[in-house]
Write a protein that holds these residues in place. Sequence first.
Motif, PDB file in Angstrom:
ATOM      1  N   ASP A  47       0.831  -1.211   0.000  1.00 45.65           N
ATOM      2  CA  ASP A  47       0.000   0.000   0.000  1.00 45.65           C
ATOM      3  C   ASP A  47       0.865   1.260   0.000  1.00 45.65           C
ATOM      4  N   GLU A  48       1.867   1.287   0.870  1.00 44.08           N
ATOM      5  CA  GLU A  48       2.745   2.459   0.951  1.00 44.08           C
ATOM      6  C   GLU A  48       3.474   2.691  -0.368  1.00 44.08           C
ATOM      7  N   LEU A  49       3.975   1.628  -0.962  1.00 45.34           N
ATOM      8  CA  LEU A  49       4.696   1.757  -2.221  1.00 45.34           C
ATOM      9  C   LEU A  49       3.763   2.201  -3.343  1.00 45.34           C
ATOM     10  N   LEU A  50       2.584   1.614  -3.418  1.00 44.96           N
ATOM     11  CA  LEU A  50       1.626   1.995  -4.458  1.00 44.96           C
ATOM     12  C   LEU A  50       1.181   3.448  -4.294  1.00 44.96           C
ATOM     13  N   ASP A  51       0.983   3.882  -3.058  1.00 44.74           N
ATOM     14  CA  ASP A  51       0.623   5.288  -2.819  1.00 44.74           C
ATOM     15  C   ASP A  51       1.750   6.217  -3.277  1.00 44.74           C
ATOM     16  N   ALA A  52       2.998   5.835  -2.986  1.00 44.18           N
ATOM     17  CA  ALA A  52       4.143   6.650  -3.414  1.00 44.18           C
ATOM     18  C   ALA A  52       4.230   6.688  -4.938  1.00 44.18           C
ATOM     19  N   LEU A  53       3.984   5.569  -5.583  1.00 42.38           N
ATOM     20  CA  LEU A  53       4.013   5.535  -7.047  1.00 42.38           C
ATOM     21  C   LEU A  53       2.884   6.376  -7.635  1.00 42.38           C
ATOM     22  N   ASN A  54       1.712   6.335  -7.020  1.00 44.58           N
ATOM     23  CA  ASN A  54       0.601   7.172  -7.487  1.00 44.58           C
ATOM     24  C   ASN A  54       0.962   8.645  -7.405  1.00 44.58           C
ATOM     25  N   ALA A  55       1.667   9.043  -6.355  1.00 44.86           N
ATOM     26  CA  ALA A  55       2.079  10.435  -6.219  1.00 44.86           C
ATOM     27  C   ALA A  55       3.097  10.810  -7.294  1.00 44.86           C
ATOM     28  N   LEU A  56       3.979   9.879  -7.637  1.00 47.20           N
ATOM     29  CA  LEU A  56       4.986  10.141  -8.673  1.00 47.20           C
ATOM     30  C   LEU A  56       4.392  10.156 -10.076  1.00 47.20           C
ATOM     31  N   GLU A  57       3.302   9.448 -10.263  1.00 46.47           N
ATOM     32  CA  GLU A  57       2.720   9.333 -11.598  1.00 46.47           C
ATOM     33  C   GLU A  57       2.224  10.679 -12.119  1.00 46.47           C
ATOM     34  N   ALA A  58       1.925  11.605 -11.222  1.00 42.51           N
ATOM     35  CA  ALA A  58       1.463  12.927 -11.654  1.00 42.51           C
ATOM     36  C   ALA A  58       2.509  13.619 -12.517  1.00 42.51           C
ATOM     37  N   ASP A  59       3.798  13.374 -12.213  1.00 42.43           N
ATOM     38  CA  ASP A  59       4.870  13.882 -13.076  1.00 42.43           C
ATOM     39  C   ASP A  59       4.892  13.010 -14.329  1.00 42.43           C
ATOM     40  N   ALA A  60       5.539  13.476 -15.337  1.00 39.58           N
ATOM     41  CA  ALA A  60       5.646  12.669 -16.558  1.00 39.58           C
ATOM     42  C   ALA A  60       6.387  11.378 -16.219  1.00 39.58           C
ATOM     43  N   PRO A  61       5.738  10.233 -16.417  1.00 39.98           N
ATOM     44  CA  PRO A  61       6.401   8.972 -16.075  1.00 39.98           C
ATOM     45  C   PRO A  61       7.701   8.778 -16.867  1.00 39.98           C
ATOM     46  N   SER A  62       8.743   8.435 -16.156  1.00 40.53           N
ATOM     47  CA  SER A  62      10.058   8.228 -16.758  1.00 40.53           C
ATOM     48  C   SER A  62      10.212   6.761 -17.161  1.00 40.53           C
ATOM     49  N   ASP A  63      11.321   6.463 -17.811  1.00 39.44           N
ATOM     50  CA  ASP A  63      11.628   5.072 -18.141  1.00 39.44           C
ATOM     51  C   ASP A  63      11.771   4.251 -16.857  1.00 39.44           C
ATOM     52  N   ALA A  64      12.381   4.851 -15.824  1.00 42.95           N
ATOM     53  CA  ALA A  64      12.538   4.148 -14.547  1.00 42.95           C
ATOM     54  C   ALA A  64      11.173   3.848 -13.929  1.00 42.95           C
ATOM     55  N   PHE A  65      10.238   4.799 -14.039  1.00 42.74           N
ATOM     56  CA  PHE A  65       8.886   4.583 -13.514  1.00 42.74           C
ATOM     57  C   PHE A  65       8.218   3.418 -14.251  1.00 42.74           C
ATOM     58  N   ARG A  66       8.342   3.415 -15.576  1.00 40.42           N
ATOM     59  CA  ARG A  66       7.751   2.322 -16.362  1.00 40.42           C
ATOM     60  C   ARG A  66       8.408   0.989 -16.014  1.00 40.42           C
ATOM     61  N   SER A  67       9.712   0.995 -15.789  1.00 41.62           N
ATOM     62  CA  SER A  67      10.416  -0.230 -15.372  1.00 41.62           C
ATOM     63  C   SER A  67       9.930  -0.695 -14.006  1.00 41.62           C
ATOM     64  N   ALA A  68       9.700   0.260 -13.109  1.00 34.35           N
ATOM     65  CA  ALA A  68       9.196  -0.089 -11.779  1.00 34.35           C
ATOM     66  C   ALA A  68       7.821  -0.759 -11.876  1.00 34.35           C
ATOM     67  N   LEU A  69       6.960  -0.225 -12.731  1.00 34.25           N
ATOM     68  CA  LEU A  69       5.642  -0.842 -12.911  1.00 34.25           C
ATOM     69  C   LEU A  69       5.773  -2.242 -13.495  1.00 34.25           C
ATOM     70  N   ARG A  70       6.702  -2.413 -14.403  1.00 35.81           N
ATOM     71  CA  ARG A  70       6.914  -3.733 -15.003  1.00 35.81           C
ATOM     72  C   ARG A  70       7.373  -4.735 -13.940  1.00 35.81           C
ATOM     73  N   VAL A  71       8.260  -4.308 -13.063  1.00 32.50           N
ATOM     74  CA  VAL A  71       8.742  -5.178 -11.975  1.00 32.50           C
ATOM     75  C   VAL A  71       7.593  -5.524 -11.035  1.00 32.50           C
ATOM     76  N   LEU A  72       6.794  -4.523 -10.668  1.00 33.47           N
ATOM     77  CA  LEU A  72       5.655  -4.797  -9.774  1.00 33.47           C
ATOM     78  C   LEU A  72       4.639  -5.717 -10.436  1.00 33.47           C
ATOM     79  N   ASN A  73       4.433  -5.541 -11.724  1.00 33.14           N
ATOM     80  CA  ASN A  73       3.511  -6.412 -12.444  1.00 33.14           C
ATOM     81  C   ASN A  73       4.031  -7.854 -12.428  1.00 33.14           C
TER      82      ASN A  73
END
Length: 167
Positions: A19-45
């Motif tokens: 929950d904490e990690l997903l909330d932090a990612l939701n807060a970061l998503e407001a910025d333009a998602p970076s390649d690292a952000f997309r990689s993080a989502l792929r890892v979580l998936n």
Amino acid sequence: MSAQTLLNSLFQYKASVDDELLDALNALEADAPSDAFRSALRVLNHAHLVDRIFVANLQGLGHTYAASWSSETPPLAQLSADIRDTDRWYIDYTSRISLQEMEEVVDFTFTDGGRGRMSREEMLAHVVTHGGYHRGEVGRLLPDIESTAMRDVFTGYLHRTDPARRQ
């Protein structure tokens, strides 16, 4: 403490830090998602797909997953909802599993078609440790969430949920 009690506590911990990690990612998503952000989502998936594969294995059911990685990652909102639903499933499952069920060895098929055999207790331990490894990987990919990732320790969870444990 019984193995069942410990596993249930570990899955409550997993859900809390997810929950904490997903909330932090939701807060970061407001910025333009970076390649690292997309990689993080792929890892979580990936971690989530493994969680779902083992839900099927624990129930002695087949599954439709041909791999533990997916070329397509769902949007964060969908992935978050799915992870939280699966975390609830594991909390419920570990709250009612008996010692005999935990010790039962289950045959299953890996996504590569190979045969596997583990006790339910071993499967549950795998899911918990596998998820922790990948949450840490996400923390390394996205230093902006380091403060959240650093809280991902079982002792911290126990002290937050039961402050009397902290002396």
